[in-house]
Design a protein around this motif. Sequence first.
Motif: not given
Ligand SMILES: C[S@@+](CC[C@H](N)C(=O)[O-])C[C@H]1O[C@@H](n2cnc3c(N)ncnc32)[C@H](O)[C@@H]1O
Length: 301
Positions: A33, A39, A59, A94, A98, A102, A117, A122, A169-170
């Motif tokens: 994912s 990243m 956020l 969670d 990040g 949260l 993460d 992060n 973002h996945v």
């Molecule tokens: C917009 S930030 C949101 C951070 C946190 N959830 C918040 O709301 O404060 C998106 C986060 O998703 C992480 N991310 C992106 N792709 C991901 C994946 N496939 N699996 C887990 N985390 C992922 C990024 O590294 C980033 O820290």
Amino acid sequence: MLLKSRSSLPVSLPERKSSMFTVRRLCSTSHSSVDSKEMKKFQLLAHKWWDEEGEFSALHSMNDIRVPFIRDSLLNMSSDYHLGNPLAGVKILDVGCGGGLLSEPLGRLGASVTGIDPLEDNIRTADQHKSFDPVLAKRIQYKSSSLEEIVEEFMETFDVIVASEVVEHVADLETFIKCCSQVLKPEGSLFITTINKTQLSYVLGIVVAEKILGIVPEGTHEWEKFVPPEELERLLEANGFSVKAVNGMLYNPLSGSWSWMESTSVNYALHAVKSGAQGESSPTDTPSEMEGEQPSATAAP
Ligand SMILES: C[S@@+](CC[C@H](N)C(=O)[O-])C[C@H]1O[C@@H](n2cnc3c(N)ncnc32)[C@H](O)[C@@H]1O
């Protein structure tokens, strides 16, 4: 019932031996994912998470509505109530934590939070910030890991998963949802917040938020990766979830605050329960703030 676990410690995760973006366990599929392009974007901002006026300010303020949404949805499904620590004993994962924006308020509500993460920087920021509050030290554990990597070890382990502003973002949403289902206990809750894929979300989320107002850095979002609620609901149902609530969210860039609204055409929050759960959606699944005035709106973050 939900919220059965009474352990006060976060789940302990195994040490990670693979490199930063290597995926060790693949949720019964050969897909990851994690999108390495995404990243790279987050890598540049890894030290900015706790700057309340900075790139992640939306956020920070989203906590004002997403934390009560999660808390009240869970409390309405539980007969167990702990005064002062309403989420005591609840094991929360969670995903995409990040810097822990949260994870921390959920930990303060008493939950045992495991934040993961894929980006090591992060996690470093999240760990450092957590250390400022001794109460959180025992309640939150962070780990640099993708969801795929922890699946085998943590089958049906968590009472709750939160994935806030992550699914857009996945690289592979189907793999992501499958993995969520696998690490969640039966009757467990999944909370997702994300951005819809509409013309309005393009205008507000990319043109206004990124190019005009600079609320988030340009290039943070790709409209193609935005997720319509119907698609998310279909994927969730195909993976054994029942969707309890989908609520529209509105960001006001002038006040920097969020409110609920009926329309899910831009930002939205979803609550789904893994099969086996009893009961219907609760009154808090339709937050009372929904009637609030709706000023000029911008999709964020
Ligand atoms: C917009 S930030 C949101 C951070 C946190 N959830 C918040 O709301 O404060 C998106 C986060 O998703 C992480 N991310 C992106 N792709 C991901 C994946 N496939 N699996 C887990 N985390 C992922 C990024 O590294 C980033 O820290």
